[in-house]
Structures are given as structure tokens and as C-alpha cells.
Design a protein around this motif. Structure first.
Motif, PDB file in Angstrom:
ATOM      1  N   UNK A  15      54.487   0.160  26.262  1.00 50.13           N
ATOM      2  CA  UNK A  15      55.528   0.816  27.079  1.00 50.13           C
ATOM      3  C   UNK A  15      56.856   0.921  26.350  1.00 50.13           C
ATOM      4  N   UNK A  16      56.846   1.490  25.137  1.00 48.21           N
ATOM      5  CA  UNK A  16      58.105   1.527  24.390  1.00 48.21           C
ATOM      6  C   UNK A  16      58.933   2.773  24.708  1.00 48.21           C
ATOM      7  N   UNK A  17      58.538   3.947  24.178  1.00 44.39           N
ATOM      8  CA  UNK A  17      59.403   5.113  24.305  1.00 44.39           C
ATOM      9  C   UNK A  17      58.650   6.291  24.925  1.00 44.39           C
ATOM     10  N   UNK A  18      59.422   7.154  25.600  1.00 44.89           N
ATOM     11  CA  UNK A  18      58.807   8.301  26.280  1.00 44.89           C
ATOM     12  C   UNK A  18      59.857   9.391  26.432  1.00 44.89           C
ATOM     13  N   UNK A  19      59.387  10.610  26.669  1.00 42.65           N
ATOM     14  CA  UNK A  19      60.337  11.718  26.840  1.00 42.65           C
ATOM     15  C   UNK A  19      59.697  12.830  27.659  1.00 42.65           C
ATOM     16  N   UNK A  20      60.580  13.637  28.260  1.00 48.38           N
ATOM     17  CA  UNK A  20      60.112  14.839  28.949  1.00 48.38           C
ATOM     18  C   UNK A  20      60.975  16.012  28.474  1.00 48.38           C
ATOM     19  N   UNK A  21      60.336  17.154  28.272  1.00 51.55           N
ATOM     20  CA  UNK A  21      61.084  18.387  28.015  1.00 51.55           C
ATOM     21  C   UNK A  21      60.942  19.270  29.235  1.00 51.55           C
ATOM     22  N   UNK A  22      62.084  19.529  29.874  1.00 53.14           N
ATOM     23  CA  UNK A  22      62.081  20.339  31.086  1.00 53.14           C
ATOM     24  C   UNK A  22      63.481  20.892  31.313  1.00 53.14           C
ATOM     25  N   UNK A  23      63.554  22.067  31.918  1.00 53.15           N
ATOM     26  CA  UNK A  23      64.855  22.571  32.364  1.00 53.15           C
ATOM     27  C   UNK A  23      64.961  22.479  33.884  1.00 53.15           C
ATOM     28  N   UNK A  24      64.035  21.727  34.478  1.00 59.10           N
ATOM     29  CA  UNK A  24      64.006  21.565  35.929  1.00 59.10           C
ATOM     30  C   UNK A  24      64.567  20.180  36.255  1.00 59.10           C
ATOM     31  N   UNK A  25      65.730  20.160  36.919  1.00 63.56           N
ATOM     32  CA  UNK A  25      66.436  18.890  37.123  1.00 63.56           C
ATOM     33  C   UNK A  25      65.615  17.918  37.967  1.00 63.56           C
ATOM     34  N   UNK A  26      64.834  18.475  38.887  1.00 64.80           N
ATOM     35  CA  UNK A  26      64.038  17.595  39.741  1.00 64.80           C
ATOM     36  C   UNK A  26      62.970  16.870  38.907  1.00 64.80           C
ATOM     37  N   UNK A  27      62.330  17.611  38.016  1.00 63.52           N
ATOM     38  CA  UNK A  27      61.310  16.987  37.162  1.00 63.52           C
ATOM     39  C   UNK A  27      61.945  15.916  36.275  1.00 63.52           C
ATOM     40  N   UNK A  28      63.130  16.228  35.746  1.00 63.55           N
ATOM     41  CA  UNK A  28      63.802  15.260  34.870  1.00 63.55           C
ATOM     42  C   UNK A  28      64.118  13.979  35.630  1.00 63.55           C
ATOM     43  N   UNK A  29      64.614  14.144  36.859  1.00 61.28           N
ATOM     44  CA  UNK A  29      64.983  12.959  37.646  1.00 61.28           C
ATOM     45  C   UNK A  29      63.755  12.157  38.071  1.00 61.28           C
ATOM     46  N   UNK A  30      62.681  12.857  38.408  1.00 65.60           N
ATOM     47  CA  UNK A  30      61.450  12.121  38.775  1.00 65.60           C
ATOM     48  C   UNK A  30      60.989  11.290  37.583  1.00 65.60           C
ATOM     49  N   UNK A  31      61.071  11.885  36.388  1.00 67.09           N
ATOM     50  CA  UNK A  31      60.636  11.193  35.177  1.00 67.09           C
ATOM     51  C   UNK A  31      61.465   9.917  34.932  1.00 67.09           C
ATOM     52  N   UNK A  32      62.769   9.988  35.274  1.00 66.95           N
ATOM     53  CA  UNK A  32      63.656   8.827  35.053  1.00 66.95           C
ATOM     54  C   UNK A  32      63.664   7.868  36.242  1.00 66.95           C
ATOM     55  N   UNK A  33      62.960   8.189  37.317  1.00 68.64           N
ATOM     56  CA  UNK A  33      63.004   7.379  38.542  1.00 68.64           C
ATOM     57  C   UNK A  33      62.019   6.208  38.459  1.00 68.64           C
ATOM     58  N   UNK A  34      62.048   5.314  39.467  1.00 67.10           N
ATOM     59  CA  UNK A  34      61.075   4.204  39.465  1.00 67.10           C
ATOM     60  C   UNK A  34      59.622   4.689  39.458  1.00 67.10           C
ATOM     61  N   UNK A  35      59.382   5.894  39.942  1.00 71.79           N
ATOM     62  CA  UNK A  35      58.010   6.412  39.944  1.00 71.79           C
ATOM     63  C   UNK A  35      57.703   7.196  38.669  1.00 71.79           C
ATOM     64  N   UNK A  36      58.638   7.202  37.740  1.00 63.44           N
ATOM     65  CA  UNK A  36      58.457   7.994  36.521  1.00 63.44           C
ATOM     66  C   UNK A  36      57.942   7.158  35.370  1.00 63.44           C
ATOM     67  N   UNK A  37      58.543   7.360  34.206  1.00 63.15           N
ATOM     68  CA  UNK A  37      58.101   6.646  33.007  1.00 63.15           C
ATOM     69  C   UNK A  37      58.252   5.145  33.186  1.00 63.15           C
ATOM     70  N   UNK A  38      57.251   4.396  32.713  1.00 66.13           N
ATOM     71  CA  UNK A  38      57.330   2.925  32.813  1.00 66.13           C
ATOM     72  C   UNK A  38      57.791   2.298  31.501  1.00 66.13           C
ATOM     73  N   UNK A  39      58.413   3.080  30.633  1.00 60.94           N
ATOM     74  CA  UNK A  39      58.778   2.587  29.301  1.00 60.94           C
ATOM     75  C   UNK A  39      60.212   2.054  29.268  1.00 60.94           C
ATOM     76  N   UNK A  40      60.532   1.321  28.215  1.00 59.78           N
ATOM     77  CA  UNK A  40      61.903   0.848  28.021  1.00 59.78           C
ATOM     78  C   UNK A  40      62.843   1.981  27.656  1.00 59.78           C
ATOM     79  N   UNK A  41      62.305   3.057  27.100  1.00 58.66           N
ATOM     80  CA  UNK A  41      63.116   4.216  26.729  1.00 58.66           C
ATOM     81  C   UNK A  41      62.501   5.448  27.398  1.00 58.66           C
ATOM     82  N   UNK A  42      63.299   6.178  28.165  1.00 60.60           N
ATOM     83  CA  UNK A  42      62.816   7.390  28.837  1.00 60.60           C
ATOM     84  C   UNK A  42      63.866   8.474  28.616  1.00 60.60           C
ATOM     85  N   UNK A  43      63.530   9.463  27.794  1.00 57.22           N
ATOM     86  CA  UNK A  43      64.499  10.485  27.374  1.00 57.22           C
ATOM     87  C   UNK A  43      64.217  11.835  28.021  1.00 57.22           C
ATOM     88  N   UNK A  44      65.265  12.638  28.153  1.00 55.36           N
ATOM     89  CA  UNK A  44      65.101  14.000  28.665  1.00 55.36           C
ATOM     90  C   UNK A  44      65.615  14.968  27.603  1.00 55.36           C
TER      91      UNK A  44
END
Ligand code: NAD
Length: 509
Positions: A424-453
């Protein structure tokens, strides 16, 4: 500069020492190590190594140094680290050249690693005036309740080959301002850069009022020296960076003596590309993250999870971008991919690719590169593998440029794929959709120590806390409040009254 002049300019003797306690250098009683450059296999130097008895001596000396260093005011300790940052600025090019020679990084990445050392020195210098504790409201009259942060003790550092200098500096800059000496066991593949770092730090320590000589100790050697370090009762904290197998062994050993460990272990990093992603940005970011440093970063992109609607286009653009990258001698200006560290790394890559084929993967690229590269090095083409996310090969980190590609339909499915590995080290999402970006950074999103958009998985800044969850070990180093790992917290209750009221209203004598 040729390799001898780089080594000589950084004060590395032939043979190099295996035990360094401040200014005192010793060949060490452990077996000699022969250090070959991954660029062409040439012998750079032989160095001594430390026996368990040598390690014990080093740890004792660091403990003695701690007894005086802990009493030096933290801002004065910060001044030492500031001066070390200056020395690093003056030697950035030479130290970067040695990182290239010993670890095979291209020049800009090698110098970037030294820049990271400089940055963390600046950060730690400022921090030396900000090691704040809290004052807490006491429930008792005429009482004051507060927290203080005190120096912890010498810190044992075990580091991996792929960041041969930065990881030590993250630990060392913070440890020194926090009042702790350091005892470093560098990777047995990269002891020369460690000797160079120690020599540069000793220039400052020797001339610095009130700095004990044994603030910096190096114990070269393989895992046997590492085990002796881990067992030392003089080291309250072991900060270990490397593979998950190493972390499992070290973590259990430190726990057996109820010490503290800070573990920075392997990753298996993923990047999600959604239908709204800006593919121009994504191609650049994915390319650096997947093939930069020849796939030998803990944060290297290993799994690309692409929406079905953009997969074909993205894969084709990535393959043509990768085909244009020059692979070869990392000292040459237009080369972007240097060698793997050694033959074992090349064999591990071949093995993973053959497993991927057996598990239904479709491979693009891969294989040894033998033309226009120095003989004696292990150069490889980066590989992209289209494969099901269920294949077992994608569950493990192979430390080489292999990027698995999976496809998805719903974001929840992509996040599930991403999180369904043990690391669970690093992760990222590429999106121009703010909702998707926020879901990815939320408690239900990436489980990694690093979560980038909209940036890749690798190339973190020192200002943030760095580290990962699950089998990546849970440790945090570098920025934010990581400094707390290097200190001990004392809670003080001070009674300035004339009575002894007990907490919780308890009545006694
Ligand atoms: P490695 O685990 O082989 O060695 C790392 C260090 O641990 C070396 O100094 C080695 O001598 C020492 N060591 C090994 N076994 C030991 C033991 N039982 N007791 C004490 N010390 C022991 O790793 P490597 O091949 O040098 O580096 C690559 C690995 O490091 C990858 O898995 C990579 O992801 C990881 N890494 C993680 C981070 C991070 O911050 N999470 C950073 C860099 C590298």
C-alpha cells in the motif's frame, strides 16, 4: 571525471573502510565486499565490512555521543544540519556522479537525489525550532499539564540500494535535529556512496562546537551486519528501508526486544486512468513513473488500471513514447533508462514475464538490450503486460520496469483492483472529474500512504510524510510530523499548589 577521480574527490580510500565511528576508520572484521558498477560491471573499489562485534562497538560509541548531543539546544543542532546542507550543495555534482556510478541512475535523477538531501536538511533546520509539545488543561486546580519531546537515542538506519543517499539523509537530518546520533548500515550494493556521505558530514561535525565525533557511524556489510544492528540494545529505533521480506524479518526482531521500528518496504503501485483524463498529461506521468530509474523505485508504477473506453489509445501512445526512449550508459546526456542493478534483477524480470505469459498476459517490449549499451551491464527494454487483475503475478513487486495493464468499467471496480494487493505505498488517478478525484482521496478510495491526482506515483516531495500501508510497513519518514518518530514524548504534570488533589476525584489520605 573518471571513476577513480570521483572516488578520490570524495575521500574514498582503496580499500574502503568497513567500520567508521566518527573520524575513526577501520577496515572491519567482516568479509570484504567488491563493489562493481552496474553500468559496465567494472570493479569500483573493495571495501571492508563490520563483524557483529564491530557493529556493537559502533552502537556503543553512538550511545556515548547521544549522552552529550541530547543536551545541545535543538536550534544549535539545526545549525549543524544547515551547514551539512551547504556542504552537500558544494558537492552535489560529485556525489551525484557517484550515485550514477554505483547505482546506475541517470545524471538528472542522481543529482535530484542529492537535491532531496539538501531539501531535507533545509526542512530539518527549520524544524529544529518547531519541535512543539502541547500544553493541556489540567482537571486539577493549580496544576499544569504539558508534553515535551525529548531526544530518543541513536537511530539505526538500514537502507536499500535504489536510493543510496536520500533515505539516509531523510533519517539523518531529522534524527540529528531531534538529538539522536545515527548508525547506518547501507546496502551492501552501495557502500561507496555511504562512505562519501559520512565524509561530507564529518567535515561539519569535526568543526562544530559541542558536536561529539561519533554522531555519525557507518557499519558496512550484508544482512548479518544488519541483524547485529537490529539487535543492539543501544538503538531504540531501527529505521529500515528495503524489501517486504527484509521488513518482516527486521520488524519481528526489533519487536522481540520491544524496540521501535520504522519500516519503509516494497510497493505495488497503481494508477487509474478515467474516461475524462487528459491523456497528454497521463502519457508523460505514466512514462516517468513506469520506466524511469529502470523501474527501480519503491514508487515505480507497476499496475495501470485503464477505463475500457480509453485503453486502446493510451496503450498505443505509451508504447510509441517508450519506443523513443534511449536506453544505455546513464552518464550520457540523452539516455533516460540506465542499467538494472545486477544480473539477479534481470533474471527476476525474465522470470516475472514468463510467469505473466503462463497466466495469460500479452507482453509488449521486455528483453535484454545488448547493442549500444556498455558490455557488462544489464540493460532491459521496459515491458508492458496486458493481463487480468486476477493473475497472481501482479500481486508481487518485481523490481524492474514491468507495467501490468488492466481494464475497468466502473470507478469502484478500479479502486477495488487497486486496493486488492498486499502492498500500500503509492497510487494515483488521472481524471478531470472532481467527484472521481475526491472519491479516490476519500476513506473509500485509495488505501495507500500516497494518493495523487493528475500526477504519477513516483517522485514525492520531502515536505509530505512518506511511506505506505499494509505490507509496505506503515512507517512515515521525511516531512510533516514524521520527526515525532525520532523523539520520545514525556507528559509532565506540575503541581504549583499546596494540596494533592487526585485525578478523577479519587479520595485517599
Ligand atoms: P533488500 O531488502 O534486499 O535490502 C535492503 C537492506 O536490508 C540492505 O541494506 C540489506 O543488507 C538489509 N537486510 C536484508 N535482510 C536483512 C535482515 N534480515 N536484517 C537486517 N538487514 C537486512 O532491498 P533492496 O533490493 O536493496 O531494495 C529494493 C527494495 O527496497 C524494494 O522492495 C523497494 O520497493 C524497497 N524500497 C522501499 C522504499 C520505501 O520507502 N518504501 C524505498 C526504497 C526501496
Amino acid at each position: 571525471m573518471n571513476s577513480s577521480s570521483i572516488l578520490n574527490s570524495l575521500g574514498i580510500s582503496d580499500p574502503g573502510p568497513g567500520l567508521l565511528i566518527g573520524s575513526s576508520e577501520n577496515i572491519g572484521e567482516g568479509p570484504r565486499l567488491e563493489i562493481h558498477s552496474p553500468i559496465d560491471g567494472s570493479l569500483l573499489r573493495s571495501v571492508g565490512s563490520s563483524s557483529p562485534a564491530d557493529v556493537a562497538r559502533g552502537c556503543e560509541a553512538a550511545h556515548d555521543a547521544f549522552l552529550s548531543w541530547r543536551m545541545i539546544p535543538a536550534p544549535h543542532r539545526g545549525e549543524l544540519v544547515r551547514q551539512f546542507g551547504q556542504v552537500l550543495r558544494e558537492h552535489k555534482e560529485q556525489l551525484g556522479a557517484l550515485v550514477t556510478l554505483e547505482a546506475g541512475k541517470i545524471r538528472s535523477e542522481a543529482e535530484g537525489e542529492v537535491q532531496e538531501m539538501i531539501d531535507v536538511c533545509d526542512f530539518a533546520t527549520g524544524l529544529s525550532r518547531q519541535l512543539y509539545g502541547l500544553t493541556i488543561q489540567s482537571e486539577r486546580p493549580e496544576h499544569r499539564l504539558m508534553e515535551q519531546w525529548h531526544p530518543l537515542g541513536p537511530v539505526g538506519i538500514i537502507s536499500a540500494f535504489n536510493f543510496p543517499v536520500a533515505v539516509w539523509s531523510w533519517n539523518t537530518a531529522l534524527a540529528l535535529v531531534c538529538g539522536d546520533p545515527v548508525v547506518w548500515k547501507p546496502s551492501e550494493k552501495t557502500p561507496l556512496t555511504a562512505l562519501a556521505c559520512h565524509h561530507l558530514l564529518m567535515r561539519v561535525i569535526r568543526d562544530f562546537d559541542d558536536a561529539p565525533d561519533a554522531l555519525s557511524v557507518i557499519v558496512n556489510g550484508d544482512s548479518e551486519a544488519g541483524k547485529a544492528l537490529v539487535d543492539s540494545p543501544h538503538l531504540p529505533l531501527i529505521s529500515a528501508t528495503g524489501s517486504i521480506a527484509m521488513g518482516r524479518a527486521v520488524g519481528q526482531r526489533v519487536a522481540a526486544r520491544l524496540g521501535r521500528s520504522l519500516l519503509e518496504l516494497g510497493g505495488n503501485n497503481a494508477l487509474i486512468v478515467t474516461p475524462s483524463a487528459n491523456l497528454d498529461l497521463a502519457v508523460k506521468a505514466i512514462t516517468f513513473a513506469a520506466v524511469g530509474t529502470a523501474g527501480q523505485r519503491c514508487t515505480t508504477l507497476r499496475r495501470l488500471i485503464v477505463h475500457r473506453s480509453v485503453k486502446k489509445e493510451l496503450v498505443s501512445r505509451l508504447l510509441s513514447a517508450w519506443a523513443s526512449i534511449r536506453i544505455g550508459d546513464p552518464r550520457e546526456d540523452d539516455v533516460l533508462i540506465g542499467p538494472l542493478i545486477d544480473q539477479a534483477a534481470s533474471e527476476a524480470m525474465e522470470h516475472a514475464l514468463s510467469l505473466a505469459v503462463k497466466q495469460g498476459g500479452k507482453i509488449h517490449g521486455g528483453g535484454r538490450v545488448t547493442s549500444n549499451v556498455p558490455a557488462g551491464g544489464f540493460y532491459v527494454n521496459p515491458a508492458m503486460v496486458e493481463i487480468s487483475a486476477d493473475a497472481s503475478v501482479v500481486q508481487t513487486e518485481t523490481f524492474a520496469p514491468i507495467c501490468y495493464v488492466h481494464e475497468y468499467d466502473q470507478l469502484e471496480e478500479a479502486i477495488k483492483i487497486q486496493n486488492e494487493v498486499p502492498q500500500g505505498l503509492s497510487s494515483a488517478i488521472f481524471t478531470d472529474n472532481v467527484q472521481e478525484a475526491e472519491i479516490f482521496c476519500s476513506p473509500a478510495g485509495s488505501d495507500c500512504g500516497i494518493a495523487n491526482v493528475n500526477i504519477g506515483t513516483s517522485g514525492a516531495e520531502i515536505g509530505g510524510a512518506f511511506g505506505g500501508e499494509k505490507e509496505t510497513g506503515g512507517g512515515r519518514e521525511s516531512g510533516s510530523d514524521s520527526w515525532k518518530n525520532y523523539m520520545r514524548r514525556a507528559t509532565n504534570t506540575v503541581n504549583y499548589g499546596t494540596d494533592i488533589p487526585l485525578a478523577q476525584g479519587v479520595e485517599f489520605i
